[in-house]
Design a protein around this motif. Sequence first.
Motif, PDB file in Angstrom:
ATOM      1  N   TYR A  11       0.849  -1.204   0.074  1.00 11.10           N
ATOM      2  CA  TYR A  11      -0.068  -0.005  -0.153  1.00 11.10           C
ATOM      3  C   TYR A  11       0.949   1.327  -0.015  1.00 11.10           C
ATOM      4  O   TYR A  11       0.603   2.263  -0.792  1.00 11.10           O
ATOM      5  CB  TYR A  11      -1.135   0.141   1.201  1.00 11.10           C
ATOM      6  CG  TYR A  11      -1.959  -1.041   1.227  1.00 11.10           C
ATOM      7  CD1 TYR A  11      -2.357  -1.706   0.121  1.00 11.10           C
ATOM      8  CD2 TYR A  11      -2.694  -1.496   2.474  1.00 11.10           C
ATOM      9  CE1 TYR A  11      -3.380  -2.816   0.010  1.00 11.10           C
ATOM     10  CE2 TYR A  11      -3.492  -2.373   2.396  1.00 11.10           C
ATOM     11  CZ  TYR A  11      -3.820  -3.200   1.208  1.00 11.10           C
ATOM     12  OH  TYR A  11      -4.730  -4.024   1.403  1.00 11.10           O
ATOM     13  N   SER A  29      -5.977  13.689  -1.750  1.00 11.62           N
ATOM     14  CA  SER A  29      -6.533  13.194  -0.250  1.00 11.62           C
ATOM     15  C   SER A  29      -6.472  11.729  -0.413  1.00 11.62           C
ATOM     16  O   SER A  29      -6.076  11.104  -1.190  1.00 11.62           O
ATOM     17  CB  SER A  29      -8.072  13.663  -0.488  1.00 11.62           C
ATOM     18  OG  SER A  29      -8.630  12.830  -1.550  1.00 11.62           O
ATOM     19  N   ARG A  31      -8.775   9.687  -0.049  1.00 12.86           N
ATOM     20  CA  ARG A  31      -9.817   8.979  -0.506  1.00 12.86           C
ATOM     21  C   ARG A  31      -9.629   9.157  -2.102  1.00 12.86           C
ATOM     22  O   ARG A  31      -9.453   7.955  -2.728  1.00 12.86           O
ATOM     23  CB  ARG A  31     -11.205   9.682  -0.366  1.00 12.86           C
ATOM     24  CG  ARG A  31     -12.349   8.970  -1.100  1.00 12.86           C
ATOM     25  CD  ARG A  31     -13.694   9.738  -0.664  1.00 12.86           C
ATOM     26  NE  ARG A  31     -13.813   9.592   0.742  1.00 12.86           N
ATOM     27  CZ  ARG A  31     -14.526   8.644   1.447  1.00 12.86           C
ATOM     28  NH1 ARG A  31     -14.429   7.491   0.771  1.00 12.86           N
ATOM     29  NH2 ARG A  31     -14.588   8.917   2.745  1.00 12.86           N
ATOM     30  N   ARG A  32      -8.739   9.909  -2.676  1.00 12.65           N
ATOM     31  CA  ARG A  32      -8.272   9.842  -3.928  1.00 12.65           C
ATOM     32  C   ARG A  32      -7.446   8.813  -4.262  1.00 12.65           C
ATOM     33  O   ARG A  32      -7.381   8.068  -5.165  1.00 12.65           O
ATOM     34  CB  ARG A  32      -8.003  11.344  -4.378  1.00 12.65           C
ATOM     35  CG  ARG A  32      -7.526  11.271  -5.960  1.00 12.65           C
ATOM     36  CD  ARG A  32      -8.357  12.284  -6.519  1.00 12.65           C
ATOM     37  NE  ARG A  32      -7.613  12.046  -8.159  1.00 12.65           N
ATOM     38  CZ  ARG A  32      -7.605  13.114  -9.069  1.00 12.65           C
ATOM     39  NH1 ARG A  32      -8.368  14.375  -8.510  1.00 12.65           N
ATOM     40  NH2 ARG A  32      -7.398  12.864  -9.918  1.00 12.65           N
ATOM     41  N   ALA A  34      -6.781   6.238  -2.372  1.00 17.51           N
ATOM     42  CA  ALA A  34      -7.439   5.055  -2.366  1.00 17.51           C
ATOM     43  C   ALA A  34      -8.288   4.513  -3.535  1.00 17.51           C
ATOM     44  O   ALA A  34      -8.013   3.327  -3.739  1.00 17.51           O
ATOM     45  CB  ALA A  34      -8.383   4.835  -1.173  1.00 17.51           C
ATOM     46  N   GLU A  35      -8.779   5.349  -4.180  1.00 22.77           N
ATOM     47  CA  GLU A  35      -9.754   5.030  -5.264  1.00 22.77           C
ATOM     48  C   GLU A  35      -8.730   4.618  -6.515  1.00 22.77           C
ATOM     49  O   GLU A  35      -8.995   3.801  -7.392  1.00 22.77           O
ATOM     50  CB  GLU A  35     -10.582   6.221  -5.542  1.00 22.77           C
ATOM     51  CG  GLU A  35     -11.536   6.323  -4.610  1.00 22.77           C
ATOM     52  CD  GLU A  35     -12.592   7.603  -5.024  1.00 22.77           C
ATOM     53  OE1 GLU A  35     -12.309   8.408  -5.851  1.00 22.77           O
ATOM     54  OE2 GLU A  35     -13.457   7.871  -4.092  1.00 22.77           O
ATOM     55  N   GLU A  36      -7.643   5.671  -6.538  1.00 24.50           N
ATOM     56  CA  GLU A  36      -7.074   5.425  -7.860  1.00 24.50           C
ATOM     57  C   GLU A  36      -6.138   4.214  -7.886  1.00 24.50           C
ATOM     58  O   GLU A  36      -5.610   3.417  -8.898  1.00 24.50           O
ATOM     59  CB  GLU A  36      -6.011   6.550  -7.975  1.00 24.50           C
ATOM     60  CG  GLU A  36      -6.465   7.973  -8.524  1.00 24.50           C
ATOM     61  CD  GLU A  36      -5.619   9.148  -8.824  1.00 24.50           C
ATOM     62  OE1 GLU A  36      -4.279   8.724  -8.496  1.00 24.50           O
ATOM     63  OE2 GLU A  36      -5.987  10.192  -8.898  1.00 24.50           O
ATOM     64  N   SER A  38      -6.755   1.253  -5.569  1.00 25.97           N
ATOM     65  CA  SER A  38      -7.314   0.358  -5.440  1.00 25.97           C
ATOM     66  C   SER A  38      -6.615  -0.270  -3.647  1.00 25.97           C
ATOM     67  O   SER A  38      -6.387  -1.408  -3.389  1.00 25.97           O
ATOM     68  CB  SER A  38      -7.261  -0.950  -6.065  1.00 25.97           C
ATOM     69  OG  SER A  38      -7.739  -0.563  -7.367  1.00 25.97           O
ATOM     70  N   PRO A  40      -7.688  -0.059   0.625  1.00 29.03           N
ATOM     71  CA  PRO A  40      -8.591   0.046   1.513  1.00 29.03           C
ATOM     72  C   PRO A  40      -8.649   1.624   2.010  1.00 29.03           C
ATOM     73  O   PRO A  40      -7.422   1.695   2.744  1.00 29.03           O
ATOM     74  CB  PRO A  40      -8.621  -1.098   2.247  1.00 29.03           C
ATOM     75  CG  PRO A  40      -7.834  -2.093   1.755  1.00 29.03           C
ATOM     76  CD  PRO A  40      -6.783  -1.380   0.733  1.00 29.03           C
ATOM     77  N   VAL A  41      -9.594   2.178   2.109  1.00 29.16           N
ATOM     78  CA  VAL A  41      -9.521   3.687   2.788  1.00 29.16           C
ATOM     79  C   VAL A  41      -9.305   3.622   4.238  1.00 29.16           C
ATOM     80  O   VAL A  41      -8.460   4.524   4.699  1.00 29.16           O
ATOM     81  CB  VAL A  41     -10.872   4.335   2.580  1.00 29.16           C
ATOM     82  CG1 VAL A  41     -10.904   5.822   3.170  1.00 29.16           C
ATOM     83  CG2 VAL A  41     -11.058   4.649   1.149  1.00 29.16           C
TER      84      VAL A  41
END
Length: 70
Positions: A11, A29, A31-32, A34-36, A38, A40-41
């Motif tokens: 990670y 951020s 969140r961004r 984590a989304e980009e 993959s 876990p937030v």
Amino acid sequence: MRLELTKRGDYAVRAMVALAHAPSGRLLSVRRIAEEMSIPVRFLPQVMGDLMAAGLVLAATGRSGGYRLA
């Protein structure tokens, strides 16, 4: 020789890659990232804390805050 990377290490590497691909000086951020990448937030803030402690990333707090490479 075989080298295995822990999930936390994986990670961290992925987060650094996301920050490296961000335009210069732009904050990302949790969140961004984590989304980009993959990730876990719920685990990413701990990983980012490790990267900050190592001096690899800088953080900005507040509504428009985030992380960038040091």
